[in-house]
Write an enzyme that holds these catalytic residues in place. Structure first.
Site, PDB file in Angstrom:
ATOM      1  CG  ASP A 112     -71.012 -15.585 -36.468  1.00 34.54           C
ATOM      2  OD1 ASP A 112     -71.858 -15.102 -37.246  1.00 34.54           O
ATOM      3  OD2 ASP A 112     -70.668 -16.777 -36.466  1.00 34.54           O
ATOM      4  N   GLY A 158     -70.142 -28.921 -47.482  1.00 33.83           N
ATOM      5  CA  GLY A 158     -69.037 -29.628 -46.825  1.00 33.83           C
ATOM      6  C   GLY A 158     -67.677 -29.388 -47.452  1.00 33.83           C
ATOM      7  CB  SER A 159     -66.235 -26.841 -49.716  1.00 31.66           C
ATOM      8  OG  SER A 159     -66.437 -25.615 -49.034  1.00 31.66           O
ATOM      9  CG  ASN A 160     -64.848 -24.662 -44.708  1.00 24.20           C
ATOM     10  OD1 ASN A 160     -63.755 -24.148 -44.542  1.00 24.20           O
ATOM     11  ND2 ASN A 160     -65.871 -24.005 -45.213  1.00 24.20           N
ATOM     12  CG  LEU A 181     -76.329 -23.028 -41.648  1.00 24.98           C
ATOM     13  CD1 LEU A 181     -77.136 -22.946 -42.936  1.00 24.98           C
ATOM     14  CD2 LEU A 181     -75.659 -21.688 -41.342  1.00 24.98           C
ATOM     15  CG  ASN A 185     -68.421 -20.952 -36.700  1.00 25.30           C
ATOM     16  OD1 ASN A 185     -68.746 -21.841 -37.476  1.00 25.30           O
ATOM     17  ND2 ASN A 185     -68.847 -19.701 -36.806  1.00 25.30           N
ATOM     18  CG  HIS A 213     -68.561 -15.578 -39.957  1.00 25.40           C
ATOM     19  ND1 HIS A 213     -69.899 -15.914 -39.980  1.00 25.40           N
ATOM     20  CD2 HIS A 213     -68.471 -14.298 -40.399  1.00 25.40           C
ATOM     21  CE1 HIS A 213     -70.592 -14.863 -40.409  1.00 25.40           C
ATOM     22  NE2 HIS A 213     -69.747 -13.871 -40.670  1.00 25.40           N
TER      23      HIS A 213
HETATM   24  C1  GRF Z   1     -68.784 -21.449 -45.362  1.00 22.77           C
HETATM   25  O1  GRF Z   1     -68.857 -20.247 -46.085  1.00 22.77           O
HETATM   26  C2  GRF Z   1     -68.574 -21.141 -43.910  1.00 22.77           C
HETATM   27  O2  GRF Z   1     -67.783 -20.009 -43.677  1.00 22.77           O
HETATM   28  C3  GRF Z   1     -69.956 -20.867 -43.448  1.00 22.77           C
HETATM   29  O3  GRF Z   1     -70.768 -21.805 -44.146  1.00 22.77           O
HETATM   30  C4  GRF Z   1     -70.109 -22.174 -45.339  1.00 22.77           C
HETATM   31  C5  GRF Z   1     -69.899 -23.663 -45.303  1.00 22.77           C
HETATM   32  O4  GRF Z   1     -69.482 -24.093 -46.524  1.00 22.77           O
HETATM   33  N1  GRF Z   1     -70.058 -21.001 -42.035  1.00 22.77           N
HETATM   34  P1  GRF Z   1     -69.142 -25.653 -46.688  1.00 22.77           P
HETATM   35  O5  GRF Z   1     -70.373 -26.412 -46.273  1.00 22.77           O
HETATM   36  O6  GRF Z   1     -67.977 -25.949 -45.790  1.00 22.77           O
HETATM   37  O7  GRF Z   1     -68.793 -25.775 -48.144  1.00 22.77           O
END
Ligand code: GRF
Length: 212
Positions: free
Chosen positions: A152, A14-16, A92, A109, A111
Site C-alpha cells: 500500500d 470480486g465485487s470490484n 491478498l 491497487n 485500498h
Molecule cells: C476491497 O475492500 C478492496 O479494497 C480490498 O479488498 C476488498 C476486495 O473486495 N483490497 P472484492 O473482492 O472486490 O469484493
C-alpha cells in the site's frame, strides 16, 4: 483513448471485478479483461469471471506449492495474455519483485482507506475499518494507487472520501466504503484509458487527486 488488456487479480468476492465488468458492459470502460487470476481457488470472483466468459486462472499454493514456480507461472501467464495493466482487486498475495519491476507503472491497487492512513502490513478487509473507527477519524474512503515494492505504499492516483458516522460499526463503514471503491475503480480505469492518468514510464508525472 487506449483500449487496454487488463488482468484483474482477486482473492475474494470480486465485487470490484464486477464493477469493472459492468462498466465494460455499459461501454463506460473501453478496455477488455484479458484474464482474472486468483490465488484462492474458492474465490467467488472466479465464478463471476466464468459467468462472463472471461479467461480465469487459479494460481495458488494449492496447485503451485513451490513459491518460485508459482511466481513464474503468474509472470508467464501475464506475459502470454499480453496484459497492459494489472489491477489488484482484493488480491491478498504479495507480488514478486520481478513482476513489479517488469510492470512498473502498470500495476494498480485499490485500498479501502485514505492511504497512507490505515494501510500497510495487516491492514486488509474489516481490520482496516476497525482501525478507522478505533482512531476516531471522521473521514474514511478509498484509494487507488500504483503498486511498488512494499504494501500500500505506491503513488496515490485517486481518493474518494466517505463520512464516518458516530454510530458506524466497522461493518457499516465497510459497506459504505465498498460502494465508493467501485466508483473509484471505474473512474481510475476511465482516466487511464483516456490518458488523464499516465501509466508506465510516465506514471510518476501524475498528481494524486481527491475526486468527489
Ligand atoms: C476491497 O475492500 C478492496 O479494497 C480490498 O479488498 C476488498 C476486495 O473486495 N483490497 P472484492 O473482492 O472486490 O469484493
Amino acid at each position: 483513448m487506449q483500449r487496454l488488456r487488463l488482468a484483474v487479480l482477486v482473492s475474494g468476492d470480486g465485487s470490484n471485478l464486477q464493477a469493472i465488468i459492468d462498466a465494460i458492459s455499459t461501454h463506460t470502460i473501453q478496455s477488455e479483461i484479458a484474464c482474472v487470476i486468483s490465488n484462492r481457488k474458492a474465490a467467488f470472483a472466479l465464478d463471476r469471471a466464468r459467468k462472463f466468459s472471461i479467461e480465469d486462472y487459479y494460481i495458488g499454493i494449492g496447485n503451485y506449492p513451490d513459491e518460485k514456480e508459482r511466481n513464474e507461472v503468474l509472470y508467464d501467464t501475464l506475459i502470454r495474455e499480453n496484459v497492459d495493466l494489472i489491477v489488484l482487486a482484493g488480491y491478498l498475495a504479495i507480488l514478486p519483485e520481478k513482476l513489479i519491476q517488469a510492470y512498473k507503472g502498470r500495476i494498480i491497487n485499490i485500498h479501502p482507506s485514505l492511504l497512507p492512513k490505515h494501510g500497510g502490513h495487516g491492514f486488509y478487509g474489516i481490520k482496516v475499518h476497525e482501525s478507522v473507527i478505533h482512531s476516531g477519524d471522521k473521514l474514511s474512503g478509498a484509494t487507488t494507487h500504483f503498486v511498488e515494492l512494499g504494501i500500500d505504499t505506491g503513488q496515490i492516483i485517486y481518493q474518494k472520501t466517505v463520512k464516518v458516522a458516530p454510530d458506524d460499526t466497522p461493518e457499516d463503514l465497510a459497506k459504505k466504503v465498498l460502494k465508493v471503491e467501485h466508483q473509484l475503480m471505474v473512474a481510475t480505469l476511465v482516466a487511464i484509458e483516456s490518458g488523464i492518468v499516465k501509466i508506465g514510464s510516465e506514471a510518476d508525472q501524475n498528481m494524486p487527486q481527491i475526486i468527489d
